[in-house]
Design an enzyme around this catalytic site. Structure first.
Site, short mmCIF file in Angstrom:
data_model
loop_
_atom_site.label_atom_id
_atom_site.label_comp_id
_atom_site.label_asym_id
_atom_site.label_seq_id
_atom_site.Cartn_x
_atom_site.Cartn_y
_atom_site.Cartn_z
N LEU A 1 0.81 -1.22 0.00
CA LEU A 1 0.00 0.00 0.00
C LEU A 1 0.85 1.27 0.00
O LEU A 1 1.95 1.31 0.53
CB LEU A 1 -0.92 -0.01 1.23
CG LEU A 1 -1.82 -1.24 1.34
CD1 LEU A 1 -2.70 -1.15 2.58
CD2 LEU A 1 -2.68 -1.44 0.11
N ASP B 1 0.37 5.97 -0.62
CA ASP B 1 -0.52 7.09 -0.29
C ASP B 1 -1.80 7.11 -1.12
O ASP B 1 -2.80 7.69 -0.70
CB ASP B 1 0.22 8.43 -0.49
CG ASP B 1 1.18 8.69 0.65
OD1 ASP B 1 1.18 7.90 1.63
OD2 ASP B 1 1.94 9.67 0.57
N HIS C 1 -3.57 4.40 -1.88
CA HIS C 1 -4.48 3.56 -1.10
C HIS C 1 -4.93 4.30 0.16
O HIS C 1 -6.10 4.21 0.56
CB HIS C 1 -3.80 2.25 -0.67
CG HIS C 1 -3.41 1.37 -1.82
ND1 HIS C 1 -2.10 1.18 -2.19
CD2 HIS C 1 -4.15 0.63 -2.66
CE1 HIS C 1 -2.07 0.34 -3.21
NE2 HIS C 1 -3.29 -0.01 -3.53
N GLU D 1 -8.78 6.02 -9.54
CA GLU D 1 -8.92 6.35 -10.96
C GLU D 1 -7.68 6.02 -11.78
O GLU D 1 -7.73 6.10 -13.00
CB GLU D 1 -9.23 7.84 -11.12
CG GLU D 1 -10.69 8.17 -11.06
CD GLU D 1 -10.98 9.60 -11.48
OE1 GLU D 1 -10.04 10.37 -11.73
OE2 GLU D 1 -12.17 9.94 -11.54
N GLN E 1 -10.41 -0.35 -15.16
CA GLN E 1 -10.91 -1.28 -14.14
C GLN E 1 -12.23 -0.79 -13.56
O GLN E 1 -13.16 -1.58 -13.33
CB GLN E 1 -9.86 -1.44 -13.04
CG GLN E 1 -10.32 -2.25 -11.85
CD GLN E 1 -9.19 -2.62 -10.93
OE1 GLN E 1 -8.53 -3.63 -11.13
NE2 GLN E 1 -8.94 -1.82 -9.90
O1 PAF Z 1 -6.71 -2.56 -8.30
C1 PAF Z 1 -6.31 -3.56 -7.65
O2 PAF Z 1 -5.42 -3.47 -6.79
C2 PAF Z 1 -6.91 -4.91 -7.94
O3 PAF Z 1 -7.17 -5.08 -9.30
C3 PAF Z 1 -8.15 -5.23 -7.11
C4 PAF Z 1 -9.30 -4.28 -7.44
C5 PAF Z 1 -7.82 -5.12 -5.63
C6 PAF Z 1 -8.63 -6.65 -7.39
O4 PAF Z 1 -7.65 -7.59 -7.08
#
Ligand code: PAF
Length: 284
Positions: free
Chosen positions: A33, A35, A37, A148, A153
């Site tokens: 992780l 910043d 996240h 974003e 995704q």
């Molecule tokens: O964006 C991510 O880190 C991954 O694709 C997710 C959404 C956690 C799914 O594993």
């Protein structure tokens, strides 16, 4: 903050939370992780009664075994960051816990899932939908937070939520950048010092292309970005697509739609590390 590894345990805990009428926010992550996240987690903490952060490196979304093997993992440091952001629960299951049997479900949401990352990483979005749908079923969030940076995704997850009639709001949070403009990504930790030094060229070129686009065509702007980035030794553009921000289909001219985004993937260095970014040319 509590850490759960078993589905049944987090489900029992969250059943209690729901019974008390509390609102649940979910931040799905693959750990390592940063910043970016932290900003998702803090937003969830501010907007919900309870925040769950899932940490799971999902094997089904990797189409390259080496990429999966080398993906950075550090649950201890992740735990500290999550705690500091004020989240309530970490859900960190094992692969066997999530996939006791292979997941045979197949998700495809053309046109958004088949272009760009969908075309260059076959099976990637299928794997993302497999894990994200499971996380939604397990944690039953009211709101789920996505960055974003992974522009496509979000579009795919929204299509899946609609398709499966899952009652969750998808909240999109802005990209977070280092001081020199490089989009924060777990993969940045894999860059050598020299690679880290050239990586900001990606965003600098994207920003410069906004001015360039004012008196050039879409194709000329495309070529400008690709040529400038490829001219740096150690950077190689995989694709740069200038697309409609909603359908993700290529636009032929700047006037084709009211919402135009340039999405790029660049290989950096010898290993190489795959970096993605985007720039908005026209916003809705
Ligand atoms: O964006 C991510 O880190 C991954 O694709 C997710 C959404 C956690 C799914 O594993």
């Amino acid at each position: 903050m509590e850490v759960f590894h078993k589905i049944v345990d987090i489900q029992n805990e969250l059943a209690e939370v729901r019974k008390n009428g509390k609102k649940i926010g979910l931040v799905p992550t693959m750990g390592a992780l940063h910043d970016g996240h932290a900003s998702l987690i803090k937003t969830s903490v501010a907007e919900n009664d309870v925040t769950v952060v899932s940490v799971f490196v999902n094997p089904t979304q990797f189409n390259d075994k080496n990429d999966l093997k080398n993906y950075p993992r550090n649950l201890e440091a992740d735990g500290r960051l999550i705690n500091n952001c004020g989240a309530d629960y970490i859900f960190a299951p094992s692969v066997d816990e999530i996939y006791p049997e292979p997941d045979t479900r197949h998700f495809e949401y053309p046109p958004v899932s088949t272009v760009m990352e969908g075309a260059h990483r076959p099976g990637h979005f299928n794997g993302v939908c497999q894990i994200v749908s499971r996380l939604f079923y397990i944690t039953t969030p009211d709101v789920a937070y996505f960055g974003e940076k992974d522009w496509q995704q979000i579009a795919v997850v929204k299509a899946m939520v609609k398709d499966l009639n899952i009652n969750v709001k998808i909240s999109e949070c802005p990209i977070i950048r280092d001081k020199d403009g490089l989009a924060l990504s777990s993969r940045n930790s894999l860059l050598s010092t020299d690679e880290r030094a050239i990586a900001p060229t990606i965003y600098k070129t994207l920003v410069a292309s906004i001015d360039f686009a004012k008196n050039h065509t879409v194709q000329e702007t495309h070529d400008y970005v690709v040529e400038n980035i490829n001219s740096v030794n150690g950077l190689k553009v995989e694709y740069f697509s200038i697309v409609d921000g909603l359908t993700l289909q290529d636009v032929a001219t700047w006037d084709t739609t009211p919402y135009v985004v340039g999405c790029i993937t660049v290989y950096c260095g010898k290993k190489p590390i795959r970096l993605i970014d985007h720039i908005k040319y026209k916003e809705q």
